[in-house]
Design a protein around this motif. Structure first.
Motif, PDB file in Angstrom:
ATOM      1  N   GLY A  11       1.378  -4.921  -4.491  1.00 17.49           N
ATOM      2  CA  GLY A  11       2.374  -3.896  -4.220  1.00 17.49           C
ATOM      3  C   GLY A  11       3.199  -4.224  -2.992  1.00 17.49           C
ATOM      4  O   GLY A  11       2.836  -5.077  -2.187  1.00 17.49           O
ATOM      5  N   ASN A  12       4.309  -3.531  -2.836  1.00 10.00           N
ATOM      6  CA  ASN A  12       5.145  -3.734  -1.664  1.00 10.00           C
ATOM      7  C   ASN A  12       4.881  -2.629  -0.637  1.00 10.00           C
ATOM      8  O   ASN A  12       3.999  -1.788  -0.816  1.00 10.00           O
ATOM      9  CB  ASN A  12       6.623  -3.819  -2.056  1.00 10.00           C
ATOM     10  CG  ASN A  12       7.179  -2.537  -2.652  1.00 10.00           C
ATOM     11  OD1 ASN A  12       6.592  -1.466  -2.547  1.00 10.00           O
ATOM     12  ND2 ASN A  12       8.332  -2.646  -3.285  1.00 10.00           N
ATOM     13  N   ALA A  13       5.666  -2.616   0.432  1.00 14.77           N
ATOM     14  CA  ALA A  13       5.461  -1.638   1.504  1.00 14.77           C
ATOM     15  C   ALA A  13       5.646  -0.205   1.006  1.00 14.77           C
ATOM     16  O   ALA A  13       4.943   0.708   1.461  1.00 14.77           O
ATOM     17  CB  ALA A  13       6.413  -1.920   2.661  1.00 14.77           C
ATOM     18  N   MET A  14       6.556   0.021   0.071  1.00 16.91           N
ATOM     19  CA  MET A  14       6.761   1.379  -0.437  1.00 16.91           C
ATOM     20  C   MET A  14       5.563   1.828  -1.261  1.00 16.91           C
ATOM     21  O   MET A  14       5.109   2.958  -1.140  1.00 16.91           O
ATOM     22  CB  MET A  14       8.037   1.481  -1.273  1.00 16.91           C
ATOM     23  CG  MET A  14       8.328   2.886  -1.756  1.00 16.91           C
ATOM     24  SD  MET A  14       8.468   4.119  -0.425  1.00 16.91           S
ATOM     25  CE  MET A  14       9.992   3.616   0.341  1.00 16.91           C
ATOM     26  N   ASP A  15       5.040   0.942  -2.095  1.00 14.87           N
ATOM     27  CA  ASP A  15       3.827   1.271  -2.852  1.00 14.87           C
ATOM     28  C   ASP A  15       2.708   1.673  -1.889  1.00 14.87           C
ATOM     29  O   ASP A  15       2.014   2.674  -2.104  1.00 14.87           O
ATOM     30  CB  ASP A  15       3.356   0.068  -3.676  1.00 14.87           C
ATOM     31  CG  ASP A  15       4.315  -0.324  -4.774  1.00 14.87           C
ATOM     32  OD1 ASP A  15       4.654   0.546  -5.593  1.00 14.87           O
ATOM     33  OD2 ASP A  15       4.716  -1.498  -4.813  1.00 14.87           O
ATOM     34  N   ALA A  16       2.534   0.886  -0.832  1.00 12.57           N
ATOM     35  CA  ALA A  16       1.472   1.153   0.133  1.00 12.57           C
ATOM     36  C   ALA A  16       1.710   2.462   0.881  1.00 12.57           C
ATOM     37  O   ALA A  16       0.776   3.238   1.107  1.00 12.57           O
ATOM     38  CB  ALA A  16       1.358  -0.015   1.117  1.00 12.57           C
ATOM     39  N   ALA A  17       2.954   2.722   1.261  1.00 12.50           N
ATOM     40  CA  ALA A  17       3.269   3.961   1.979  1.00 12.50           C
ATOM     41  C   ALA A  17       3.009   5.176   1.099  1.00 12.50           C
ATOM     42  O   ALA A  17       2.459   6.183   1.566  1.00 12.50           O
ATOM     43  CB  ALA A  17       4.721   3.934   2.449  1.00 12.50           C
ATOM     44  N   LEU A  18       3.392   5.105  -0.165  1.00 11.08           N
ATOM     45  CA  LEU A  18       3.142   6.224  -1.083  1.00 11.08           C
ATOM     46  C   LEU A  18       1.648   6.439  -1.287  1.00 11.08           C
ATOM     47  O   LEU A  18       1.177   7.577  -1.344  1.00 11.08           O
ATOM     48  CB  LEU A  18       3.837   5.984  -2.424  1.00 11.08           C
ATOM     49  CG  LEU A  18       5.365   6.042  -2.383  1.00 11.08           C
ATOM     50  CD1 LEU A  18       5.946   5.553  -3.704  1.00 11.08           C
ATOM     51  CD2 LEU A  18       5.853   7.438  -2.047  1.00 11.08           C
ATOM     52  N   ALA A  19       0.901   5.347  -1.363  1.00  7.17           N
ATOM     53  CA  ALA A  19      -0.550   5.463  -1.503  1.00  7.17           C
ATOM     54  C   ALA A  19      -1.147   6.140  -0.277  1.00  7.17           C
ATOM     55  O   ALA A  19      -1.982   7.047  -0.397  1.00  7.17           O
ATOM     56  CB  ALA A  19      -1.174   4.083  -1.708  1.00  7.17           C
ATOM     57  N   ALA A  20      -0.715   5.733   0.902  1.00  5.68           N
ATOM     58  CA  ALA A  20      -1.240   6.332   2.133  1.00  5.68           C
ATOM     59  C   ALA A  20      -0.897   7.816   2.214  1.00  5.68           C
ATOM     60  O   ALA A  20      -1.743   8.637   2.586  1.00  5.68           O
ATOM     61  CB  ALA A  20      -0.681   5.586   3.342  1.00  5.68           C
ATOM     62  N   CYS A  21       0.335   8.168   1.859  1.00  3.18           N
ATOM     63  CA  CYS A  21       0.736   9.590   1.880  1.00  3.18           C
ATOM     64  C   CYS A  21      -0.094  10.416   0.908  1.00  3.18           C
ATOM     65  O   CYS A  21      -0.542  11.520   1.239  1.00  3.18           O
ATOM     66  CB  CYS A  21       2.210   9.722   1.512  1.00  3.18           C
ATOM     67  SG  CYS A  21       3.341   9.174   2.781  1.00  3.18           S
ATOM     68  N   ALA A  22      -0.286   9.907  -0.283  1.00  2.02           N
ATOM     69  CA  ALA A  22      -1.019  10.658  -1.295  1.00  2.02           C
ATOM     70  C   ALA A  22      -2.491  10.816  -0.932  1.00  2.02           C
ATOM     71  O   ALA A  22      -3.063  11.887  -1.114  1.00  2.02           O
ATOM     72  CB  ALA A  22      -0.862   9.993  -2.661  1.00  2.02           C
ATOM     73  N   VAL A  23      -3.102   9.766  -0.391  1.00  2.00           N
ATOM     74  CA  VAL A  23      -4.503   9.882   0.032  1.00  2.00           C
ATOM     75  C   VAL A  23      -4.609  10.893   1.169  1.00  2.00           C
ATOM     76  O   VAL A  23      -5.494  11.750   1.173  1.00  2.00           O
ATOM     77  CB  VAL A  23      -5.088   8.518   0.451  1.00  2.00           C
ATOM     78  CG1 VAL A  23      -6.424   8.688   1.166  1.00  2.00           C
ATOM     79  CG2 VAL A  23      -5.269   7.626  -0.761  1.00  2.00           C
ATOM     80  N   GLN A  24      -3.696  10.815   2.124  1.00  2.00           N
ATOM     81  CA  GLN A  24      -3.746  11.763   3.235  1.00  2.00           C
ATOM     82  C   GLN A  24      -3.557  13.193   2.739  1.00  2.00           C
ATOM     83  O   GLN A  24      -4.177  14.121   3.258  1.00  2.00           O
ATOM     84  CB  GLN A  24      -2.712  11.429   4.297  1.00  2.00           C
ATOM     85  CG  GLN A  24      -2.899  12.275   5.542  1.00  2.00           C
ATOM     86  CD  GLN A  24      -1.997  11.875   6.678  1.00  2.00           C
ATOM     87  OE1 GLN A  24      -1.056  11.123   6.508  1.00  2.00           O
ATOM     88  NE2 GLN A  24      -2.271  12.395   7.855  1.00  2.00           N
ATOM     89  N   ALA A  25      -2.732  13.387   1.732  1.00  2.00           N
ATOM     90  CA  ALA A  25      -2.529  14.724   1.170  1.00  2.00           C
ATOM     91  C   ALA A  25      -3.827  15.282   0.595  1.00  2.00           C
ATOM     92  O   ALA A  25      -4.043  16.489   0.615  1.00  2.00           O
ATOM     93  CB  ALA A  25      -1.458  14.683   0.086  1.00  2.00           C
TER      94      ALA A  25
END
Length: 141
Positions: A11-25
């Motif tokens: 994945g790219n940085a956006m994939d990783a950022a979305l994953a981090a946001c969703a896990v934190q949610a």
């Protein structure tokens, strides 16, 4: 860990950022989540351009200035129910995924938005974290 795993899996940085946001949610919903907003500055790899994304909530569709003026309102007080917006985070995630993510696009160029969230559900469940059931409602609606 989820963001790092997404990067390791291509994945790219956006994939990783979305994953981090969703896990934190899911694991820290009081800090961020599907009921909030999303603001993003993103620079695609290999380029100098920066994209700013405003995923703030919108006013409810039926609310308009004419109605407010008829009610005698000339301003919206900060703690008024009229100051509340429709949350923009989920829509922002979908748009950012569509426009900038890479690992959730199939061979025909179609977005597989659910891919990321299925991975995240697995991550949270397998990490023995508590899972918020309302999160599922937004994914499968």
């Amino acid at each position: 860990q989820a963001a790092v795993r997404i990067l390791q899996d291509g994945g790219n940085a956006m994939d990783a950022a979305l994953a981090a946001c969703a896990v934190q949610a899911v694991v820290e919903p009081q800090s961020t989540g599907i009921g909030g907003e999303c603001f993003c500055l993103y620079s695609p790899g290999g380029g100098d351009s920066i994209t700013a994304f405003n995923g703030s909530g919108r006013a409810p569709k039926a609310l308009n200035s004419e109605w407010m003026l008829e009610q005698g309102m000339t301003s919206i007080e900060r703690h008024s129910p009229h100051a509340v917006t429709v949350p923009g985070a989920v829509d922002a995630w979908v748009q950012l995924n569509r426009d900038h993510a890479c690992c959730s696009i199939d061979e025909n160029g179609k977005i597989k938005t659910v891919f990321l969230f299925i991975f995240l559900i697995s991550f949270v469940v397998n990490s023995s974290q508590k899972f918020v059931s309302i999160f599922l409602l937004y994914i499968y609606k």
